[in-house]
Scaffold this active site. Sequence first.
Site, PDB file in Angstrom:
ATOM      1  N   SER A  69       0.835  -1.199   0.000  1.00  0.00           N
ATOM      2  CA  SER A  69       0.000   0.000   0.000  1.00  0.00           C
ATOM      3  C   SER A  69       0.870   1.248   0.000  1.00  0.00           C
ATOM      4  O   SER A  69       1.909   1.296   0.664  1.00  0.00           O
ATOM      5  CB  SER A  69      -0.883   0.001   1.245  1.00  0.00           C
ATOM      6  OG  SER A  69      -1.397   1.296   1.471  1.00  0.00           O
ATOM      7  N   GLY A 125     -13.344   9.219   8.951  1.00  0.00           N
ATOM      8  CA  GLY A 125     -14.800   9.225   8.885  1.00  0.00           C
ATOM      9  C   GLY A 125     -15.346   9.241   7.473  1.00  0.00           C
ATOM     10  O   GLY A 125     -16.537   9.476   7.268  1.00  0.00           O
ATOM     11  N   LEU A 126     -14.487   8.983   6.471  1.00  0.00           N
ATOM     12  CA  LEU A 126     -14.963   8.983   5.088  1.00  0.00           C
ATOM     13  C   LEU A 126     -14.947   7.577   4.494  1.00  0.00           C
ATOM     14  O   LEU A 126     -15.017   7.403   3.284  1.00  0.00           O
ATOM     15  CB  LEU A 126     -14.106   9.926   4.228  1.00  0.00           C
ATOM     16  CG  LEU A 126     -14.114  11.391   4.676  1.00  0.00           C
ATOM     17  CD1 LEU A 126     -13.185  12.217   3.800  1.00  0.00           C
ATOM     18  CD2 LEU A 126     -15.512  11.973   4.608  1.00  0.00           C
ATOM     19  N   SER A 129     -12.025   2.431   5.112  1.00  0.00           N
ATOM     20  CA  SER A 129     -12.038   0.975   5.340  1.00  0.00           C
ATOM     21  C   SER A 129     -13.058   0.282   4.437  1.00  0.00           C
ATOM     22  O   SER A 129     -12.750  -0.758   3.848  1.00  0.00           O
ATOM     23  CB  SER A 129     -12.270   0.641   6.809  1.00  0.00           C
ATOM     24  OG  SER A 129     -13.400   1.309   7.290  1.00  0.00           O
ATOM     25  N   ASP A 173     -21.531   1.841   5.361  1.00  0.00           N
ATOM     26  CA  ASP A 173     -20.362   2.261   4.582  1.00  0.00           C
ATOM     27  C   ASP A 173     -20.128   1.394   3.343  1.00  0.00           C
ATOM     28  O   ASP A 173     -19.986   1.916   2.238  1.00  0.00           O
ATOM     29  CB  ASP A 173     -19.112   2.302   5.466  1.00  0.00           C
ATOM     30  CG  ASP A 173     -19.296   3.259   6.648  1.00  0.00           C
ATOM     31  OD1 ASP A 173     -20.277   4.019   6.639  1.00  0.00           O
ATOM     32  OD2 ASP A 173     -18.474   3.227   7.568  1.00  0.00           O
TER      33      ASP A 173
HETATM   34  C1  GLA Z   1     -18.832   4.105  11.059  1.00  0.00           C
HETATM   35  C2  GLA Z   1     -19.431   2.720  10.874  1.00  0.00           C
HETATM   36  C3  GLA Z   1     -20.820   2.818  10.242  1.00  0.00           C
HETATM   37  C4  GLA Z   1     -21.713   3.778  11.001  1.00  0.00           C
HETATM   38  C5  GLA Z   1     -20.994   5.115  11.250  1.00  0.00           C
HETATM   39  C6  GLA Z   1     -21.753   6.038  12.160  1.00  0.00           C
HETATM   40  O1  GLA Z   1     -18.592   4.712   9.826  1.00  0.00           O
HETATM   41  O2  GLA Z   1     -18.599   1.944  10.053  1.00  0.00           O
HETATM   42  O3  GLA Z   1     -21.396   1.526  10.162  1.00  0.00           O
HETATM   43  O4  GLA Z   1     -22.152   3.199  12.192  1.00  0.00           O
HETATM   44  O5  GLA Z   1     -19.719   4.919  11.822  1.00  0.00           O
HETATM   45  O6  GLA Z   1     -22.948   6.450  11.567  1.00  0.00           O
END
Ligand code: GLA
Length: 389
Positions: A69, A125-126, A129, A173
């Site tokens: 990576s 937070g985007l 993963s 996600d």
């Molecule tokens: C992370 C988790 C999601 C969701 C968000 C919060 O991104 O992977 O499944 O729970 O947090 O909304």
Amino acid sequence: MDRPLFTRVRALARARLGSGGRLFFASGRVNLLGAHIDYHGGCVLPVAVDRGVAVVARRRDDRRFRLASAEFSQSVEGDLDALPTAAEAGWAAYPVGIFATLEAAGHVLPGLDLVFAGDLPVGAGLSSSAAILVATAVAVAAIADFPLAPIDAARFAHRAETGFVGVKCGIMDPFASALGRPGHALWLDCKDQSHDWIALPTERMAFVMLDSMTRRELKDGGFNQRVAESLSALAKLKTRLPKATCLRDVSVEDLERHRELLPDLEWKRARHVVTEVARVRRARELLARGELLEFGQLMWLSHLSSRHLYEVSTPRLDALQELSLSHPGCFGARLTGAGFGGCALAVVAPDAVESFAEQVAAGFERRFGERAAIHSLGFGSAPSEVEES
Ligand code: GLA
């Protein structure tokens, strides 16, 4: 012309593997509304974005795998017949988790070389993963030559993250990454996985990512702890509401009627979930009618609820949200993703993006002594193979 991410991953693959290999891409996401309710069966409103994870994949003649990576210096090698544990695999737990879940479902994989690069900030937070999981699933299916519908890529990704990596996350996600459509938000019912796409008034709204410049790892505890606290609230409520299979089935009135069952902390967690479920329902109507001002207010309420009731915000995220709201071109802003650091999302009038970014960056710097990374995000689409241009 190739986008810079694709040029970068191809160059890295050439350096590590020599020539050859096929390129695949999967998007990250922002979530317009619906914080921490996917694992409570709620409906959520994510949008796939034009940043994500690219992977060059090549078939081998044996059963070995090699993973590299651009973001992590350590390469990981191994044997498909003796997969490492998530802890042993480190960053590579995500692709290895896909190997494990695909093989557990009966797909016999060939040996694989995979080289990754991304243009999402990791752990922000985007959904970096979900993007690596979905990209791996799609690439492996193509190289091993079996059909895999995008929704099944999402299901394998979710299974890998919960069952192999060990994060008790919901389905939002990977579904957002796998089912993205330009110009649309995904309306995803996390109880039965039904979904639909809502056309957005794209000429009047732009997405701006505001990075708090702090990171979190979901497997580090806070996330799984919130899951446990809110599921404990559900277990207590079920003694009076036996038909409730998840917190989404509990109304705001039900919760208040049975408040005495819950310790304060669990009431706060549950109160966030049941009010957020109601906000997302309302948001769907508002977005479909293009009512961005009212929609923006729901983002604001969602942030306050995430901050005070679910307690997943941070002072930096709160500052980004407050600074956003003081700009007249901003409709709404909230933390996106799990919280505990990472990014906030602002929905802004397109012609105001530049002055908005300036104002928020300056305010953040005055307060925290460093500049927040602020970027516009475009729409992504479903994962796919990228042809050489
Ligand atoms: C992370 C988790 C999601 C969701 C968000 C919060 O991104 O992977 O499944 O729970 O947090 O909304």
